[in-house]
Design a protein around this motif. Sequence first.
Motif, PDB file in Angstrom:
ATOM      1  N   PHE A  97       0.828  -1.210   0.000  1.00  0.00           N
ATOM      2  CA  PHE A  97       0.000   0.000   0.000  1.00  0.00           C
ATOM      3  C   PHE A  97       0.857   1.252   0.000  1.00  0.00           C
ATOM      4  O   PHE A  97       0.638   2.174  -0.782  1.00  0.00           O
ATOM      5  N   ARG A  98       1.833   1.293   0.890  1.00  0.00           N
ATOM      6  CA  ARG A  98       2.669   2.491   1.000  1.00  0.00           C
ATOM      7  C   ARG A  98       3.450   2.756  -0.290  1.00  0.00           C
ATOM      8  O   ARG A  98       3.597   3.905  -0.698  1.00  0.00           O
ATOM      9  N   ALA A  99       3.953   1.708  -0.924  1.00  0.00           N
ATOM     10  CA  ALA A  99       4.679   1.886  -2.187  1.00  0.00           C
ATOM     11  C   ALA A  99       3.744   2.412  -3.277  1.00  0.00           C
ATOM     12  O   ALA A  99       4.121   3.301  -4.047  1.00  0.00           O
ATOM     13  N   GLY A 100       2.533   1.881  -3.333  1.00  0.00           N
ATOM     14  CA  GLY A 100       1.556   2.359  -4.309  1.00  0.00           C
ATOM     15  C   GLY A 100       1.161   3.800  -4.049  1.00  0.00           C
ATOM     16  O   GLY A 100       1.044   4.602  -4.981  1.00  0.00           O
ATOM     17  N   LEU A 101       0.966   4.140  -2.785  1.00  0.00           N
ATOM     18  CA  LEU A 101       0.615   5.514  -2.425  1.00  0.00           C
ATOM     19  C   LEU A 101       1.739   6.473  -2.797  1.00  0.00           C
ATOM     20  O   LEU A 101       1.494   7.563  -3.311  1.00  0.00           O
ATOM     21  N   GLU A 102       2.970   6.054  -2.571  1.00  0.00           N
ATOM     22  CA  GLU A 102       4.116   6.885  -2.934  1.00  0.00           C
ATOM     23  C   GLU A 102       4.124   7.167  -4.442  1.00  0.00           C
ATOM     24  O   GLU A 102       4.372   8.297  -4.870  1.00  0.00           O
ATOM     25  N   ILE A 103       3.805   6.168  -5.247  1.00  0.00           N
ATOM     26  CA  ILE A 103       3.752   6.341  -6.702  1.00  0.00           C
ATOM     27  C   ILE A 103       2.673   7.350  -7.073  1.00  0.00           C
ATOM     28  O   ILE A 103       2.891   8.242  -7.896  1.00  0.00           O
ATOM     29  N   VAL A 104       1.499   7.221  -6.463  1.00  0.00           N
ATOM     30  CA  VAL A 104       0.394   8.142  -6.763  1.00  0.00           C
ATOM     31  C   VAL A 104       0.751   9.565  -6.360  1.00  0.00           C
ATOM     32  O   VAL A 104       0.521  10.522  -7.110  1.00  0.00           O
ATOM     33  N   LEU A 105       1.331   9.734  -5.183  1.00  0.00           N
ATOM     34  CA  LEU A 105       1.668  11.074  -4.703  1.00  0.00           C
ATOM     35  C   LEU A 105       2.800  11.702  -5.502  1.00  0.00           C
ATOM     36  O   LEU A 105       2.852  12.929  -5.668  1.00  0.00           O
TER      37      LEU A 105
END
Length: 62
Positions: free
Chosen positions: A46-54
């Motif tokens: 989740f955190r890696a995906g969120l980092e990509i989105v942000l």
Amino acid sequence: MLGALQVQHFSPLSGTGTARLAELSDLPVLSEIAREAQGVSAEQEFRAGLEIVLRGPGLDRP
């Protein structure tokens, strides 16, 4: 948020789907990646995906 909940409950990288991919001897590269991915927790995913989105499109990783 919904996607994160679905991944956490239905298909985290540490789940059974990834374990099945890790067993595929006729696709050695996919199998190797799946074996490594099994160690990724749902929170890490989740955190890696969120980092990509942000980070947004076209921006390089630091």
